[in-house]
Design an enzyme around this catalytic site. Structure first.
Site, short mmCIF file in Angstrom:
data_model
loop_
_atom_site.label_atom_id
_atom_site.label_comp_id
_atom_site.label_asym_id
_atom_site.label_seq_id
_atom_site.Cartn_x
_atom_site.Cartn_y
_atom_site.Cartn_z
N PRO A 113 0.81 -1.23 0.00
CA PRO A 113 0.00 0.00 0.00
C PRO A 113 0.84 1.28 0.00
CG PRO A 113 -0.69 -1.48 1.78
CD PRO A 113 0.56 -2.04 1.19
N ARG A 169 -2.42 -8.03 -20.87
CA ARG A 169 -3.22 -7.58 -22.02
C ARG A 169 -2.47 -6.55 -22.88
NH1 ARG A 169 -5.77 -2.91 -21.51
NH2 ARG A 169 -7.54 -3.36 -22.85
N GLU A 202 0.08 -8.58 9.18
CA GLU A 202 -0.09 -7.15 9.45
C GLU A 202 1.07 -6.35 8.90
OE1 GLU A 202 -0.77 -9.60 11.59
OE2 GLU A 202 -2.93 -9.33 11.78
N ASP A 207 -3.81 3.97 -31.03
CA ASP A 207 -3.26 5.28 -31.36
C ASP A 207 -3.11 6.10 -30.08
OD1 ASP A 207 -4.03 7.52 -34.08
OD2 ASP A 207 -2.84 7.90 -32.30
C1 4G0 Z 1 0.58 -3.96 4.46
C2 4G0 Z 1 -1.02 -4.07 -1.46
C3 4G0 Z 1 -0.24 -4.85 3.78
C4 4G0 Z 1 1.93 -3.86 4.13
C5 4G0 Z 1 -0.88 -5.03 -0.45
C6 4G0 Z 1 1.62 -5.52 2.41
C7 4G0 Z 1 -3.09 -3.42 -0.49
C8 4G0 Z 1 -2.14 -3.26 -1.49
C9 4G0 Z 1 0.28 -5.63 2.75
C10 4G0 Z 1 2.46 -4.64 3.11
C11 4G0 Z 1 -1.86 -5.11 0.52
C12 4G0 Z 1 -2.32 -2.23 -2.55
C13 4G0 Z 1 4.64 -3.55 3.39
C14 4G0 Z 1 4.35 -5.37 1.74
C15 4G0 Z 1 -0.59 -6.57 2.03
N1 4G0 Z 1 -2.96 -4.32 0.47
N2 4G0 Z 1 -3.06 -1.17 -2.29
N3 4G0 Z 1 -1.79 -5.96 1.59
N4 4G0 Z 1 3.81 -4.52 2.73
O1 4G0 Z 1 -1.78 -2.38 -3.63
#
Ligand code: 4G0
Length: 266
Positions: free
Chosen positions: A89, A153, A116, A168
Site C-alpha cells: 500500500p 493484455r 499485518e 493510437d
Molecule cells: C501492508 C497491497 C499490507 C503492508 C498489499 C503488504 C493493499 C495493497 C500488505 C504490506 C496489501 C495495494 C509492506 C508489503 C498486504 N494491500 N493497495 N496488503 N507490505 O496495492
C-alpha cells in the site's frame, strides 16, 4: 513473458489465471506463470513464516529468511536480473503507463506480503514497490493478479490483432466512449442514430466528443495530461455549452469538486 509469484497462498491464484484471456495467453505460450509457496522455503518442522514484532505490539510480521530463500531460488534460474515487485500500500501507484512499461519485460517477479506487515528488510529485496490504490487488503495476492492482468493484455498478441485506431496515442489519456450493440432499442432507450448511420467520419467525431465529455465530467484531472488537438478543444467547448444549458448533459457519476484523492492513513 515469464512471471514468478512468491506467496504464502498459491491457491488464491488458481481461478483468475485459468480463465479467459490469461488462460489463452498461457496456452499460446505468450505468458508463463510459476507460483512459489514461500512456506516451502521456511526452515524447521513448522516452517514458520511470521513472528512477533520487535518492540512489541499487536499482529505478526512476515520473516525475511523464507522470502529471501524463495527469491534466491527464482533468481538463480534467471539469465538476467528481473524487476522484483513488492505489492504494497505504500508503493508507487500502479497506472496504465506502468502496465505498458512492464509488458516490455521478459521476466517479472511478484512478492506478495501478508499478515499485518513485513520485516522492513524484505522491502530491500524488491526493485520496486507498487500499490493498486489507496486501500489495504489482507495480502498482496489480489494486487499481483490485478497487475498481471493489466500487464498481460498489453503484451503484443494477447488481445489478438491490435486495433490501430484505439492503440493510437491520440486516444490515450481519455475515458472510453459509450458503446452499443443490438438491439437498437432496449427498455425504451435507443442507440444513438449516428452509430446506425454508416457515416464513418461522423461516428469518429461523435465517439471522440463522447470520450472528451466522459473525461471532462468524470475525470477532469486526466484532461490536463491528455494530448488534445484543435478539434478536441472545439468539441470540449461544445460540451461545456451543452452541460451549462442542459441538465441531461451532466453526468451523475461525476465526483463533486475536490472529492477525489482523499488523504489515506495507513
Ligand atoms: C501492508 C497491497 C499490507 C503492508 C498489499 C503488504 C493493499 C495493497 C500488505 C504490506 C496489501 C495495494 C509492506 C508489503 C498486504 N494491500 N493497495 N496488503 N507490505 O496495492
Amino acid at each position: 513473458m515469464h512471471v514468478d509469484i512468491l506467496t504464502l497462498f498459491p491457491g488464491m491464484f488458481a481461478g483468475p489465471l485459468e480463465e479467459s484471456i490469461l488462460k489463452r495467453a498461457r496456452e499460446s505460450g505468450l505468458l508463463s506463470i510459476n507460483l512459489h509457496d514461500i512456506r516451502a522455503f521456511a526452515e524447521g518442522k513448522h516452517r514458520i513464516t511470521d513472528d512477533y514484532p520487535y518492540g512489541g505490539g499487536s499482529g505478526m510480521v512476515m520473516k525475511p529468511e523464507p522470502v529471501a530463500a524463495a527469491l534466491d531460488f527464482v533468481l538463480a534460474q534467471a539469465p538476467k536480473p528481473p524487476p522484483v515487485l513488492l505489492m504494497c500500500p505504500q508503493g508507487r501507484l500502479f497506472t496504465q503507463e506502468i502496465a505498458k512499461e512492464l509488458a516490455r519485460e521478459e521476466h517479472l517477479v511478484f512478492l506478495c506480503g501478508h499478515y499485518e506487515g513485513i520485516d522492513e528488510r524484505i522491502r530491500e529485496l524488491a526493485t520496486d514497490e507498487l500499490s493498486i490504490g489507496d486501500f489495504v487488503l489482507t495480502g498482496g495476492e489480489l494486487p499481483a493478479m490485478v497487475i498481471i492482468d493489466a500487464v498481460a493484455r498489453m503484451i503484443p498478441g494477447v488481445l489478438g490483432a491490435p486495433d490501430s485506431a484505439r492503440e493510437d496515442s491520440f486516444y490515450e489519456g481519455l475515458l472510453d466512449y459509450p458503446q452499443y450493440t443490438r438491439p437498437p432499442e432496449f427498455h425504451g432507450r435507443r442507440v444513438p442514430e449516428v452509430l446506425l448511420s454508416g457515416h464513418h467520419e461522423m461516428i469518429r467525431s461523435w465517439r471522440r466528443k463522447e470520450s472528451l465529455r466522459r473525461t471532462l465530467l468524470r475525470r477532469p484531472d486526466l484532461l490536463a495530461h491528455a494530448p488534445l488537438s484543435d478539434e478536441d478543444h472545439r468539441l470540449l467547448e461544445e460540451i461545456r455549452q451543452e452541460a451549462a444549458s442542459n441538465q441531461d448533459a451532466r453526468d451523475v457519476s461525476a465526483p463533486e469538486p475536490g472529492k477525489r484523492e482523499q488523504p489515506f492513513d495507513e
